[in-house]
Design an enzyme around this catalytic site. Sequence first.
Site, PDB file in Angstrom:
ATOM      1  N   HIS A 176      21.068  24.827 -12.379  1.00 52.60           N
ATOM      2  CA  HIS A 176      21.915  25.752 -13.117  1.00 52.60           C
ATOM      3  C   HIS A 176      21.393  27.186 -13.042  1.00 52.60           C
ATOM      4  CE1 HIS A 176      24.050  22.336 -14.717  1.00 52.60           C
ATOM      5  NE2 HIS A 176      22.930  21.826 -15.207  1.00 52.60           N
TER       6      HIS A 176
ATOM      7  N   LYS B  33       0.860  -1.184   0.000  1.00 49.07           N
ATOM      8  CA  LYS B  33       0.000   0.000   0.000  1.00 49.07           C
ATOM      9  C   LYS B  33       0.899   1.237   0.000  1.00 49.07           C
ATOM     10  CE  LYS B  33      -4.095   0.277   0.498  1.00 49.07           C
ATOM     11  NZ  LYS B  33      -5.135   0.265  -0.550  1.00 49.07           N
TER      12      LYS B  33
ATOM     13  N   THR C  81      -3.688  -5.102   0.658  1.00 44.39           N
ATOM     14  CA  THR C  81      -3.065  -3.801   0.888  1.00 44.39           C
ATOM     15  C   THR C  81      -3.944  -2.935   1.793  1.00 44.39           C
ATOM     16  OG1 THR C  81      -4.032  -2.768  -1.087  1.00 44.39           O
ATOM     17  CG2 THR C  81      -1.927  -3.918  -1.357  1.00 44.39           C
ATOM     18  N   ASP C  82      -5.246  -3.145   1.760  1.00 39.17           N
ATOM     19  CA  ASP C  82      -6.130  -2.401   2.661  1.00 39.17           C
ATOM     20  C   ASP C  82      -5.834  -2.753   4.112  1.00 39.17           C
ATOM     21  OD1 ASP C  82      -8.542  -0.557   2.758  1.00 39.17           O
ATOM     22  OD2 ASP C  82      -9.291  -2.261   3.927  1.00 39.17           O
TER      23      ASP C  82
ATOM     24  N   ARG D  18      30.876  30.767 -10.211  1.00 37.18           N
ATOM     25  CA  ARG D  18      29.504  30.468 -10.604  1.00 37.18           C
ATOM     26  C   ARG D  18      28.646  30.245  -9.365  1.00 37.18           C
ATOM     27  NH1 ARG D  18      28.944  24.078 -12.420  1.00 37.18           N
ATOM     28  NH2 ARG D  18      29.952  23.199 -10.583  1.00 37.18           N
TER      29      ARG D  18
ATOM     30  N   PHE E 204      34.121  25.527 -12.417  1.00 39.87           N
ATOM     31  CA  PHE E 204      33.970  24.345 -13.255  1.00 39.87           C
ATOM     32  C   PHE E 204      34.771  24.550 -14.530  1.00 39.87           C
ATOM     33  CE2 PHE E 204      31.395  21.391 -16.040  1.00 39.87           C
ATOM     34  CZ  PHE E 204      31.856  20.233 -15.425  1.00 39.87           C
TER      35      PHE E 204
ATOM     36  N   GLN F 292      30.643  16.974  -7.806  1.00 35.84           N
ATOM     37  CA  GLN F 292      31.076  15.669  -7.302  1.00 35.84           C
ATOM     38  C   GLN F 292      31.989  15.826  -6.079  1.00 35.84           C
ATOM     39  OE1 GLN F 292      30.868  16.524 -10.483  1.00 35.84           O
ATOM     40  NE2 GLN F 292      30.444  14.780 -11.819  1.00 35.84           N
TER      41      GLN F 292
ATOM     42  N   ASN G 169      22.041  19.538 -10.234  1.00 35.73           N
ATOM     43  CA  ASN G 169      22.700  20.835 -10.365  1.00 35.73           C
ATOM     44  C   ASN G 169      21.688  21.841 -10.893  1.00 35.73           C
ATOM     45  OD1 ASN G 169      24.446  22.956 -10.686  1.00 35.73           O
ATOM     46  ND2 ASN G 169      26.059  21.736 -11.639  1.00 35.73           N
TER      47      ASN G 169
END
Length: 287
Positions: A242, A12, A57-58, A170, A153, A214, A240
């Site tokens: 940007h 569930k 599932t109930d 950046r 970078f 990283q 990321n």
Amino acid sequence: MTVRLGANRYGKAETRLVRVVREGPVHHVKDVNVSTSLSGDMEAVHLTGDNAAVLPTDSQKNTVYAFARRHGVGQIEEFALLLARHFVASQPSIHHARVEIEEYGWNRAGPHSFVRDGGEVRTCVVHHDRDGRSTVLSGLKDLVVMNSTGSEFHGYIVDEYTTLQPTTDRILATAVAARWRHTEPDAAPYGTSYAEVRRCLIEAFAGTHSLSLQQTLYTMAERALTACPEVCEVRLAMPNRHHFPVDLSPFGLDNENEVFYAADRPYGLIEGGVLREDAPDAGFAWE
């Protein structure tokens, strides 16, 4: 052609539960989303439609609500362990239980009034096997962080399709999704551990001069492992987010990294795990 049944599970998904604890005029709330998955002796239901081994599932949903009333909801890891162990112990056909919980925070605005916390979501995933082994992954998601400078970078592969320009300044922004594995599930201080890992992730992100996302990921996980001996592995997923400087030259204006366009997609997705050298294997517990 010969075929056979492969790995399978059922359960569930997303049982929404709000538990109110009343201490006179002062109330406390736990707001969680619980998903259960069970596996085991389930061949017959797939091959012939025989439901004799199936816990509906109930019923799983009702168990969540009944356990919330009977046992309360403290640390979400402890509640997930309670549920997982119950399902495996109560039915011989169930050999493995997976319970995932998300917790949504509320800030107090009065004795019984609350404002929804707009921050990250606390999470956990618990696995329990018939052999008695339990694995607990605590975590969080949607922890949005940003450094407006201190990120570079450059030095990457350049091929015939590369248009990205190298940069030494950046914006670095991401929405952290983290999970960490406890070595001893029954002895883990889940509440204090969560606060400490969260602190380490934020401090490492803020304090790292990043040459790549990283590198930042590794530093964040390493900081958490160093500070929390009860944690043996940390896995992070960091999109990321940007931010591109806007070209304002058509309007006769310069732009020295002050005005940015925040792009929502596509985005780089950086994922990785860091673990202690002697960490036991977690197998499929990360799934």
